[in-house]
Design an enzyme around this catalytic site. Structure first.
Site, short mmCIF file in Angstrom:
data_model
loop_
_atom_site.label_atom_id
_atom_site.label_comp_id
_atom_site.label_asym_id
_atom_site.label_seq_id
_atom_site.Cartn_x
_atom_site.Cartn_y
_atom_site.Cartn_z
N THR A 103 0.80 -1.16 -0.03
CA THR A 103 0.02 0.15 -0.02
C THR A 103 0.93 1.22 0.02
O THR A 103 2.02 1.26 0.52
CB THR A 103 -0.97 0.06 1.24
OG1 THR A 103 -0.39 0.17 2.34
CG2 THR A 103 -1.61 -1.20 1.32
N SER A 107 4.69 6.28 -4.58
CA SER A 107 5.66 7.13 -4.37
C SER A 107 6.51 6.69 -3.00
O SER A 107 6.14 5.85 -2.35
CB SER A 107 5.21 8.67 -3.78
OG SER A 107 4.61 8.78 -2.83
N GLY A 108 7.73 7.40 -2.63
CA GLY A 108 8.39 6.98 -1.48
C GLY A 108 8.94 5.57 -1.26
O GLY A 108 9.22 5.04 -2.09
N TYR A 248 -0.78 10.95 15.20
CA TYR A 248 -0.18 10.32 14.28
C TYR A 248 0.39 9.14 15.18
O TYR A 248 0.29 7.78 14.80
CB TYR A 248 1.11 10.95 13.76
CG TYR A 248 1.88 9.94 12.81
CD1 TYR A 248 1.45 9.28 11.65
CD2 TYR A 248 3.26 9.75 13.05
CE1 TYR A 248 2.42 8.61 10.93
CE2 TYR A 248 4.05 9.14 12.49
CZ TYR A 248 3.65 8.45 11.25
OH TYR A 248 4.59 7.67 10.47
#
Length: 390
Positions: A103, A107-108, A248
């Site tokens: 998932t 990107s990254g 977070y």
């Protein structure tokens, strides 16, 4: 013939001796010394300094370059290349012809993981929210001879997660490895969040509930086949508890706690859980927060290598020494740890957008923030010892 006779040489007169100087009285000597103009000492030669001293970053780069080009550096690079080749072989044996879901693959870290897994022979299922970026990653994999499938999915939407799970199982029948990499980070202090409860809902929705939904969707077939591996990309913040990241860190900690509780239930079915407490990585997620420039970070490639280590070895946890040090400090000296974290909280304010600053105020504040590790240490030292003079 008349002969010329030379005139006799006259003897040279002896040089006249100067009369002995009259002995001066102390007062006369002092008066004479005072009447003479003072003689200036010859100016010392000025040392030539360079017009501009090199920055700390340039010095570090030049030293690193010298090390890299030295025999020791070249030997280290060769050893690293050999180890990477060996690890690539181990990865290939682990994932060849396996179905791996990644998932956040557009990107990254997610993209780098997908490229490495596909190169090792895995069939990679790419999941992310933006179709165009997903297809860009898919094109890269196919251009290198790999095999992958792209599925656009908003993992914060539970109905979309269900559609994704059903489609993957219908087309591929099972999943061997699930890498829960997608995540959302919010940096905001608690007192600035009293009227932003949705921040906590959004992070929990993606970081916890979305990942949990995929685990619940793919784990039953893993248990039935007695084979599977679930890798959750968590955060170093769960170990170190940094201020301003309560939303977070809480969402990541929830997933960590679930995995640690579920792992013993799945162990005898050969389904493993791995938690990766990832440090800071230079990805689009942290790019807007410029203060991270003062902290050491991993590249997406280095972060993906940590994930590949988890795929190969299937450990319970993957963490850096910094993260483990933070966890030990919290456990052994919670008061000291809280003091240090409070200094960090005071050093870095909430973002300009969070506090509604103007562009000029935001620019002035940004200029005052630490720009390098040295600057960070200097400002922190001044803050801790404010009012103390050495």
């Amino acid at each position: 013939m008349a002969s010329k006779t030379s005139a006799p040489k006259q003897p040279r007169p002896a040089p006249k001796k100067a009369p002995p100087a009259a002995r001066k009285t102390p007062k006369a000597a002092a008066a004479e010394a005072a009447s003479k103009p003072a003689t200036k000492p010859a100016p010392a030669a000025k040392a030539r300094l360079p017009a501009k001293l090199p920055s700390a970053r340039k010095v570090v780069r030049s030293v690193a370059k010298a090390i890299e080009t030295s025999p020791v550096g070249k030997a280290g690079a060769l050893t690293s290349a050999v180890l990477r080749t060996r690890r690539a072989g181990l990865l290939s044996r682990r994932v060849r012809n396996k179905i791996v879901v990644v998932t956040g693959a557009s990107s990254g870290i997610g993209e780098d993981c997908a490229l490495k897994l596909a190169a090792a022979g895995a069939t990679v299922i790419l999941a992310a929210r933006t179709p165009q970026k997903l297809h860009d990653t898919l094109a890269k994999i196919e251009a290198r001879g790999g095999k992958a499938f792209a599925y656009a999915c908003d993992l914060s939407d539970m109905a979309d997660c269900e559609r994704f799970i059903e489609k993957v199982l219908a087309e591929h029948r099972h999943v061997d490895i699930l890498i829960n990499n997608a995540g959302r980070s919010i940096r905001r202090s608690v007192k600035a969040s009293f009227d932003r409860f949705h921040d906590f809902e959004r992070t929990m929705q993606l970081n916890y509930f979305g990942a949990l939904k995929l685990i619940f969707g793919f784990a039953p077939m893993m248990l039935a086949r007695k084979s599977g591996h679930i890798i959750n990309i968590s955060s170093i913040g769960v170990l170190a508890s940094p201020p301003r990241f309560s939303a977070y860190v809480a969402s990541k900690a929830a997933l960590d706690a679930f995995s640690w509780c579920a792992a013993p239930e799945f162990a005898d079915a050969n389904v493993r859980f791995t938690t990766i407490n990832m440090p800071l990585v230079r990805t689009p997620m942290i790019a807007p927060t410029k203060l991270y420039d003062a902290f050491p970070t991993l590249s997406p490639d280095e972060a993906a290598e940590l994930v590949m280590s988890a795929v190969i070895d299937k450990p319970k946890r993957v963490a850096t020494s910094l993260g483990l040090a933070g966890a030990v400090a919290q456990a052994v000296a919670p008061g000291v740890s809280e003091f240090v974290l409070n200094q960090a909280y005071r050093l870095f304010p909430d973002s300009a957008a969070a506090r509604g600053l103007s562009d000029e105020e935001a620019a002035a504040e940004m200029a005052a923030l630490p720009k390098s590790p040295v600057d960070l240490a200097r400002k922190l030292f001044a803050q801790v010892f404010s009012g103390v003079h050495w």
